[in-house]
Design an enzyme around this catalytic site. Structure first.
Site, mmCIF file in Angstrom:
data_model
loop_
_atom_site.group_PDB
_atom_site.id
_atom_site.type_symbol
_atom_site.label_atom_id
_atom_site.label_comp_id
_atom_site.label_asym_id
_atom_site.label_seq_id
_atom_site.Cartn_x
_atom_site.Cartn_y
_atom_site.Cartn_z
ATOM 1 N N GLY A 1 58.222 30.176 -13.743
ATOM 2 C CA GLY A 1 59.468 30.604 -13.090
ATOM 3 C C GLY A 1 59.260 30.930 -11.621
ATOM 4 C CE1 TYR B 1 67.058 39.792 -16.688
ATOM 5 C CE2 TYR B 1 68.622 40.757 -15.142
ATOM 6 C CZ TYR B 1 67.359 40.261 -15.421
ATOM 7 O OH TYR B 1 66.415 40.224 -14.429
ATOM 8 C CE LYS C 1 64.122 41.799 -17.045
ATOM 9 N NZ LYS C 1 62.695 41.459 -17.135
HETATM 10 C C1 AKB Z 1 69.979 38.016 -12.023
HETATM 11 O O1 AKB Z 1 70.849 37.696 -11.211
HETATM 12 O O2 AKB Z 1 70.156 38.064 -13.241
HETATM 13 C C2 AKB Z 1 68.631 38.401 -11.481
HETATM 14 C C3 AKB Z 1 68.534 39.874 -11.269
HETATM 15 C C4 AKB Z 1 69.258 40.505 -10.158
HETATM 16 O O3 AKB Z 1 67.873 40.521 -12.013
HETATM 17 N N1 AKB Z 1 68.349 37.690 -10.276
#
Ligand code: AKB
Length: 340
Positions: free
Chosen positions: A14, A155, A159
């Protein structure tokens, strides 16, 4: 048979892995092994001692790596980003949470087997924050690590939870066991802003509008920006992101008062990014075609972060502010990449 001491990078193909392998191959006194579902680009593949092609969900593969190598540092980069995770939340949970748990367990076993704590570098994100509305976003200014942590995306939730899991492994793992087992994982986490690389184009994120705008302009392609001109979130040039990971990895443990650190660099609005891109590529066709749903995601992210803890504890100092990121890194590198 003696196992070989190495650094493990997951998600190595990545955007961050790309920069990290180059730097670690120059500086580190440890060979690198990588684990990714995709193979590395040829020029990166030749910098690593062994490339494992496979998933972080494959525990048999992790067992094999455990038996062959003595891993003393893990850079766990593999993740599905925010936009992609909204389309496939269960897959995001598998990769982002279960995958991270597998790696934490892997690091715990490594630490127990060789007797030294395994440094575990974990990139979290500004997505761990969740601001309720525009008025709050405008009034709070720079957020500190413990404020406004009510993420709105899969996400971001993944996290934030894994930040807690890392702290659990580092400080409280199996706290009721007869023998102390915590501390085998030396968990160190960075909350990254949007990262902008001159050599790779991101995919699946919501901060992608800034890098996409620049790469499209350099290739002479029109770009409909999916957020409003006044959208403001923090960004960072990729070399500073890689440098931050390496500095945090190298910091003496005694200096680290936290397991999670904000890091910021600059925080332009989308229109400020567009303006600087147009200075270099005056014919670029950058328009706005706002996607209200993706806009909602960035609106919940802070306009800026307070990274004073990182500066104080381990000397975080970004080399690139907004002006230098463009004039000294992005524009020259992107120009030569696309030969404009
Ligand atoms: C996203 O846009 O999901 C990532 C982040 C800000 O963690 N680039």
């Amino acid at each position: 048979m003696l196992r070989k001491p190495v650094v493990l990078i997951t998600g190595a193909s990545g955007e961050i892995g790309h920069g990290l392998i180059g730097s670690l191959a120059n500086d580190a006194d440890r060979p690198i092994i990588t684990l990714d579902v995709k193979s590395l680009a040829h020029e990166l593949g030749r910098l690593v001692a062994q490339e494992f092609i496979g998933s972080i969900l494959d525990t048999d593969l992790l067992e094999r790596i455990l038996s062959e190598y003595e891993v003393d540092t893990v850079f766990h980069l593999a993740a599905l980003l925010s936009t992609r995770s909204e389309f496939t939340p269960m897959t995001a949970h598998h990769v982002n949470v279960e995958g991270t748990m597998n790696l934490l367990e892997f690091a715990q076993k490594q630490g127990e087997s060789h007797g030294r704590p395994v440094r575990f570098l974990y990139p979290s994100s500004i997505a761990a924050y969740g601001l309720p509305d525009a008025a709050t976003k405008a009034s709070v200014g720079k957020v500190t690590e413990n404020e406004w942590t009510k993420p709105t995306t899969m996400y971001g939730c993944n996290k934030l939870y894994c930040e807690h899991m890392g702290r659990y492994y580092a400080k409280h793992y199996k706290q009721l066991a007869a023998e102390p087992l915590a501390g085998k994982v030396d968990f160190r986490c960075l909350r990254f802003p949007g990262l902008i690389s001159a050599v790779t184009v991101p995919s699946g994120g919501t901060s992608d509008y800034a890098p996409e705008m620049i790469h499209a302009a350099a290739q002479g392609k029109p770009y409909p920006c999916f957020v409003r001109p006044d959208t403001r979130i923090p960004f960072m040039a990729m070399p500073d992101g890689v440098d931050a990971l390496l500095r945090l990895a190298a910091a003496p443990k005694a200096n680290l008062a936290h397991t999670v650190y904000n890091v910021g660099a600059f925080n332009p609005s989308a229109e400020e990014v567009r303006a600087v891109v147009l200075e270099t590529f005056p014919d670029a066709e950058i328009t706005y075609q706002v996607d209200e749903k993706r806009q909602g995601i960035v609106d919940a992210w802070p306009a800026d972060v307070d990274d004073s803890a990182a500066r104080r504890d381990w000397g975080y100092t970004p080399r690139y502010d907004f002006e230098r990121a463009f004039s000294e890194y992005l524009i020259p590198t992107i120009r030569s990449r696309y030969q404009t």
